[in-house]
Every structure is written in C-alpha cells, then in structure tokens.
Design a protein around this motif. Structure first.
Motif, PDB file in Angstrom:
ATOM      1  N   VAL A 123      45.944  67.617 -64.668  1.00 33.31           N
ATOM      2  CA  VAL A 123      46.474  66.781 -65.751  1.00 33.31           C
ATOM      3  C   VAL A 123      45.346  65.996 -66.421  1.00 33.31           C
ATOM      4  N   VAL A 124      44.500  65.364 -65.610  1.00 32.09           N
ATOM      5  CA  VAL A 124      43.397  64.577 -66.168  1.00 32.09           C
ATOM      6  C   VAL A 124      42.420  65.468 -66.921  1.00 32.09           C
ATOM      7  N   ARG A 125      42.076  66.597 -66.335  1.00 33.80           N
ATOM      8  CA  ARG A 125      41.129  67.494 -67.020  1.00 33.80           C
ATOM      9  C   ARG A 125      41.687  67.971 -68.348  1.00 33.80           C
ATOM     10  N   ALA A 126      42.997  68.208 -68.420  1.00 28.09           N
ATOM     11  CA  ALA A 126      43.605  68.639 -69.682  1.00 28.09           C
ATOM     12  C   ALA A 126      43.481  67.546 -70.740  1.00 28.09           C
ATOM     13  N   ALA A 127      43.734  66.309 -70.341  1.00 26.49           N
ATOM     14  CA  ALA A 127      43.649  65.199 -71.299  1.00 26.49           C
ATOM     15  C   ALA A 127      42.220  64.971 -71.771  1.00 26.49           C
ATOM     16  N   VAL A 128      41.276  64.969 -70.835  1.00 22.16           N
ATOM     17  CA  VAL A 128      39.885  64.708 -71.195  1.00 22.16           C
ATOM     18  C   VAL A 128      39.298  65.884 -71.972  1.00 22.16           C
ATOM     19  N   ARG A 129      39.669  67.102 -71.600  1.00 17.04           N
ATOM     20  CA  ARG A 129      39.215  68.266 -72.366  1.00 17.04           C
ATOM     21  C   ARG A 129      39.706  68.169 -73.811  1.00 17.04           C
ATOM     22  N   SER A 130      40.964  67.742 -73.984  1.00 20.24           N
ATOM     23  CA  SER A 130      41.511  67.581 -75.326  1.00 20.24           C
ATOM     24  C   SER A 130      40.710  66.544 -76.106  1.00 20.24           C
ATOM     25  N   TYR A 131      40.370  65.435 -75.474  1.00 19.05           N
ATOM     26  CA  TYR A 131      39.535  64.413 -76.129  1.00 19.05           C
ATOM     27  C   TYR A 131      38.194  65.018 -76.527  1.00 19.05           C
TER      28      TYR A 131
END
Length: 472
Positions: free
Chosen positions: A163-171
């Motif tokens: 979940v965190v990697r998805a959010a940070v990757r999106s950023y």
C-alpha cells in the motif's frame, strides 16, 4: 525567502538542466535509502507533554473531548498528533528542497470537494498546519497513516508495504510527469472525481465502480441545504441552529446570562470584515446575506478545543441559507522546525497555503482577527461549513482499495507540491527506480510502532489521572 516563494529559490534564473542537477546532487548528502531511518532521539520530548502544551491554549472544557477522541485508537491518536510527528520529522534526513507543505497530510485529509464551477474534485481538505518546509515531511506523514490504518484493518506486513509503495510510487511518477510539463500545465492540473478512473487508468471491478458512484453521489448531497435541514429548526418563526451539547451550542446558550453579547457582535463584524480578504465579486455575494445565528462547534480530532464558530446566514429569504465556519488558526506545528510564517496573521497563512496547494478553493475562503470575551485577539480563517464533501472510510478498505486510494493521495500531494516547489529537482532526486518507495515503506512501519507507543502513553496518562478524557 518571501511569503510568496516557499522554495526560497528563484527558479526563473535556473535552467531545467541546472534544476535537475541540483536534485541529483542532493542524493550525495541524503541518499534516498536514508529516508527509511527513524530512531527516536534519547531525549525525545514526552508526547503527552506536547499535546498538553497545545491544549493549554484551547477551550479548557473541550480538552477532555480531544483526549477522548485521541484515546480511541492508534489511528485516531495519529490524526491528532501532528505536533508530535513534526518534532520527530525534524530529526530525520532532509534534502533541502522545500515546498508549501500541508503539514498534516494523513490519508483522511484527502477527500472529495466542490469546485466553484460545481465540479466534484479530489484534493487535500484541511490546511491548519500549512507552511513552507521539506517536501519529504508530507510524504512521510501520508505513508505512516496508511500503515497505521492498515494495521487497524488487520493487513499483513507485506500488504501494508504494498500500500505504501503504491502511494509513494504514485507521488514519484506524477512528480516526474509534472517536471516535464510547462508551468501553466501544472497549474491547471486537477483531479475531477468523475474522471479519476480514466486519469489513472484503473480498471475497477463492477462492485468497486458501483461503490465509487455511490460515494460521489453522497458527496454531492453533503451541501448547504443538507446541513441546513440537519442543524437548524424554526423557533417563534425564526430559523435557529439546533443545540447538540457539548459538540454544538448556540451562542445564546453558551453564555445564557448575556455575557456573549460582545462576542456575538465581534463575530458578526468578523463576517463583515473578512470579506475584505475575498475577491470583489465574492465580497459582493457575501454582502447579500445577513447573519441569523451563531454557534460553537467541536470539529475533527486534533482541532478539538480550538475555537470554531459556525455562522448561519440567510439570503433572499429564510430558506436561502449559507453556513460559514470560522476556525481559530494558531501557529503551524511545523514552525519550530521549518521557520515562522511570513504572513501577518495565522489565518492568512492558512488561506494562502490552501490557495497555493489546492487546485481550486472554496469561494468564501478568507481570514480575519477576532477579539474574544477575554480581550485576546485571535486569528481565524473562514470557509463554508460543508460543500459537497466526501470522506473515505478507511475501516471499509481492503488492501487493494487502500492501495488505490493511496495512489490518489500520492498523485494529489505531488500536484500540490509541484505548484510551489522545484518539481524538476524533486523529480530528479526521486529518479525512476523504487529506492525511495521502499525506504518510505520501512519508515512508515517504524513510525507506526512509535505511534502505538505514544498512543499507549496517552492511555497511561488518562489511567493515571494526569489528563481527563471524555467520550463525545
């Protein structure tokens, strides 16, 4: 650094190549992997001390409600603990690249909002803590909130990391896209709720599409007329706000012996004076309304105890309402570590930061000062109480849905930062690989551990009688 340039650098005199080189050079001082670190310092301030210091400036009869809400769960505690995390973030590595920070970019501060053109947007909602500062701080607060919410939902460690990697990757990926855009293209970028699926290229299953459509419709129903029906009634032929103590109390009932008369006049003058902070056309619109009633309202988690007034105004007739919320603005929790605001008042700080970070803002957003019954001058910012707002329910999210929501939050935060900071330097620092993504997943778990300890410290303080907590 001026109040209008939160980066502190004049980007007009730097070429895109020079800006990218600056971002890549920052990796030498602060490797991307270094952002995984979080070790509380040996002399870390007691988290309950930090909360009590904030509470000392607030309405004392409401402070137990704040502690009660923060006691409910680690996530509720986290939402009220922006000041604690600001102190912790000040000890973490910094790249030296600054943006206009939200200051409280937890996942539930991203929601559906109305634009002046009556379009439903996805954006950041509250900016009480906004201030120029390191861009990493907002991304870290978002990341930790996702882990804390994931733990509450029983997600496994691998699921939370995803979940965190998805959010940070999106950023990261959105920031790289913004780096290639013109200044105006960045400025005009916005995320409309009806177009999010196409904008993000997400293939939703039928059930998720149905839920998303229902969410949008509910948000459109949360408007002035809905809150008018819910929060008011007619007394002796006059429209009045309905009391719901201690969370909502009319001014007349808050000061039943008439002591509130001076405050009522001051808040009425606030409405008149704050119009000077609005564009002339919106000031004209505001002047077509009259103040009909005023009440004190308890809002949020971390904001409980700050002075917040809701003001019922009526226009053409008694069925033409406008609800405004005047909320006290204190110094940002980031200020001790990122520097004081350059604005004359804290209300203007909030409004300026919100206008800079949001793609589009409430037409009645403005600021003013008020003198309380104790004779003290306090800063306030004003906006509509409710205008097509839709908030996510993290408890209902599966790992997949939270990852999708995290992607929306990450992209939205990147757009907000790209408007004020050096998007080319930040994008160059982040790069095309997932080093930073993985580092933030590690940091978020470590900080979630610390947050649980801090939450327990509050529970212990309540148990010991050090602070009083009240459910409301």
């Amino acid at each position: 650094m001026s109040e209008h340039n939160p980066t502190g650098h004049d980007l007009r005199h730097r070429t895109p190549k020079e800006r990218a080189e600056r971002g890549r050079a920052a990796r030498s001082d602060v490797p991307r992997s270094a952002h995984a670190e979080f070790t509380p310092p040996p002399k870390r301030t007691d988290p309950v001390d930090i909360i009590e210091t904030q509470s000392a400036k607030r309405v004392q009869e409401l402070v137990p409600i704040r502690y009660g809400r923060m006691s409910e769960s680690p996530f509720r505690f986290y939402r009220g603990a922006a000041a604690i995390m600001a102190a912790d973030l000040a000890e973490t590595p910094r790249t030296g690249l600054r943006v206009q920070c939200c200051g409280d970019a937890h996942m539930l501060n991203f929601r559906l909002l109305a634009s002046p053109e009556r379009r439903l947007m996805f954006d950041i909602n509250d900016f009480d803590e906004t201030l120029p500062g390191p861009w990493e701080w907002d991304v870290k607060r978002l990341s930790a909130s996702l882990v804390i919410a994931g733990r509450a939902n029983g997600f496994r460690a691998k699921e939370r990391a995803a979940v965190v990697r998805a959010a940070v990757r999106s950023y990261r990926e959105r920031m790289r896209e913004f780096a290639a855009m013109t200044n105006l293209e960045v400025w005009y970028t916005r995320f409309e709720a009806d177009e999010l699926q196409q904008q993000f290229g997400v293939d939703l299953d039928a059930k998720t599409r149905e839920r998303w459509a229902e969410t949008r419709e509910r948000a459109r129903g949360h408007d002035t007329l809905q809150v008018f029906d819910k929060l008011t009634h007619v007394v002796d032929g006059r429209r009045r706000i309905t009391d719901d103590p201690p969370l909502l109390i009319r001014l007349d009932n808050l000061f039943p012996k008439g002591e509130g008369g001076a405050l009522e006049r001051e808040i009425t003058r606030l409405v008149e004076r704050y119009g000077q902070s609005l564009p002339s056309d919106r000031r004209f619109l505001l002047e077509t309304y009259r103040v009909a009633d005023i009440a004190r309202k308890v809002v949020g988690v971390g904001s409980v105890g700050t002075r917040c007034w809701i003001i019922l105004l009526l226009g053409r007739d008694d069925e033409d309402p406008l609800f405004l919320q005047a909320k006290e603005a204190d110094e940002s929790v980031l200020a001790p570590y990122a520097g004081a605001s350059g604005f004359r008042t804290q209300g203007e700080r909030v409004v300026a930061g919100q206008r800079l970070m949001q793609a589009t803002s409430d037409i009645f957003l403005g600021w003013e000062r008020v003198t309380g019954i104790d004779g003290r001058r306090r800063d306030f910012y004003v906006r509509q109480l409710r205008d097509w707002k839709g908030i996510a329910v993290s408890e209902n999210m599966s790992p997949k849905r939270m990852a999708l929501f995290g992607q929306l939050c990450g992209a939205t935060l990147a757009r907000a930062h790209a408007r004020s900071g050096d998007r080319i330097a930040i994008a160059a620092y982040l790069g095309g690989g997932d080093v930073f993504d993985r580092a933030l997943a590690t940091f978020a778990e470590l900080y979630a551990d610390q947050n649980e300890k801090d939450h327990q410290a509050l529970l212990d303080a309540v148990e010991a009688g050090r602070v009083a907590a009240e459910a409301a």
